[in-house]
Design a protein around this motif. Structure first.
Motif, PDB file in Angstrom:
ATOM      1  N   ASN A   6       0.053  -1.849   0.083  1.00 17.90           N
ATOM      2  CA  ASN A   6      -0.082  -0.041   0.092  1.00 17.90           C
ATOM      3  C   ASN A   6       0.975   1.592  -0.055  1.00 17.90           C
ATOM      4  N   LEU A   9       2.132   2.116  -3.186  1.00 17.38           N
ATOM      5  CA  LEU A   9       1.332   2.331  -4.523  1.00 17.38           C
ATOM      6  C   LEU A   9       1.162   3.390  -4.829  1.00 17.38           C
ATOM      7  N   ILE A  10       1.736   4.722  -3.742  1.00 21.29           N
ATOM      8  CA  ILE A  10       1.524   6.055  -4.462  1.00 21.29           C
ATOM      9  C   ILE A  10       2.754   6.348  -5.601  1.00 21.29           C
ATOM     10  N   PHE A  12       4.649   3.952  -7.717  1.00 19.62           N
ATOM     11  CA  PHE A  12       3.918   3.177  -8.580  1.00 19.62           C
ATOM     12  C   PHE A  12       3.785   3.915  -9.551  1.00 19.62           C
ATOM     13  N   LEU A  13       2.677   4.360  -8.784  1.00 24.99           N
ATOM     14  CA  LEU A  13       1.775   5.058  -9.860  1.00 24.99           C
ATOM     15  C   LEU A  13       2.261   6.665 -10.404  1.00 24.99           C
ATOM     16  N   ALA A  14       2.385   7.192  -9.403  1.00 30.13           N
ATOM     17  CA  ALA A  14       3.736   8.875  -9.695  1.00 30.13           C
ATOM     18  C   ALA A  14       4.435   8.059 -10.633  1.00 30.13           C
ATOM     19  N   THR A  16       4.500   5.512 -13.396  1.00 33.22           N
ATOM     20  CA  THR A  16       3.675   5.126 -14.375  1.00 33.22           C
ATOM     21  C   THR A  16       2.500   5.845 -14.877  1.00 33.22           C
ATOM     22  N   ILE A  17       2.408   6.891 -14.642  1.00 31.05           N
ATOM     23  CA  ILE A  17       1.783   7.906 -14.668  1.00 31.05           C
ATOM     24  C   ILE A  17       1.893   9.113 -15.606  1.00 31.05           C
ATOM     25  N   ILE A  20       3.946   7.148 -19.327  1.00 26.20           N
ATOM     26  CA  ILE A  20       2.973   6.991 -19.973  1.00 26.20           C
ATOM     27  C   ILE A  20       3.004   8.008 -21.195  1.00 26.20           C
TER      28      ILE A  20
END
Length: 157
Positions: A6, A9-10, A12-14, A16-17, A20
């Motif tokens: 958890n 997650l932040i 990883f999202l930072a 990945t996004i 992109i």
């Protein structure tokens, strides 16, 4: 264990996004370059279905994209290390920041900065990053040899 995932997650999202758009730009450029090749025009002139042409186009672009991402891996690792420090997630970036640190000690004149450097931890981080980069590059190159349809045309094995 779920708390650790958890917490990741932040970051990883930072990562990945944030990447992109970069990956989409490179895929677009790879596709535009491949469309100009002679075999693409030959398939169009043969009257092959568009779906089959696009599948072949995607198959020829995939190895180039995999190579690009494999060499971009170290950059993502460094970004991940910075995000670990930013979000206070223990990981390889946390170890590196503990290996090179600054803290304050009280002297007779007041607080003075003192630097701490642990060369063994810095070597450990460099070794782990090198190992991960080597494994990633090896796997990607093996995939490249397996996926590249141009190898079949030139008879390379």
């Amino acid at each position: 264990m779920s708390d650790y995932f958890n917490a990741l997650l932040i970051p990883f999202l930072a990562l990945t996004i944030g990447n992109i758009a970069v990956y989409a730009f490179h895929v677009r450029n790879f596709v535009k370059k491949e469309v100009k090749e002679d075999y693409f025009f030959a398939d169009v002139l043969k009257g092959l279905p568009e779906r089959k042409i696009l599948r072949k186009l995607l198959r020829t672009v995939t190895p180039s994209f995999l190579t690009y991402t494999s060499y971009n891996f170290l950059n993502l690792m460094i970004n991940g290390m910075a995000l670990e420090k930013l979000f206070d997630v223990p990981g390889i970036g946390f170890v590196l920041t503990k290996a090179i640190d600054r803290f304050y000690v009280f002297t007779g004149d007041g607080w003075a900065p003192t630097f701490y450097f642990n060369p063994y931890l810095v070597f450990f981080v460099a070794f782990i990053m090198t190992l991960l980069y080597f494994l990633n590059s090896t796997i990607m190159e093996a995939l490249y040899l397996r996926l590249d349809p141009r190898r079949e045309v030139y008879g390379e094995d």
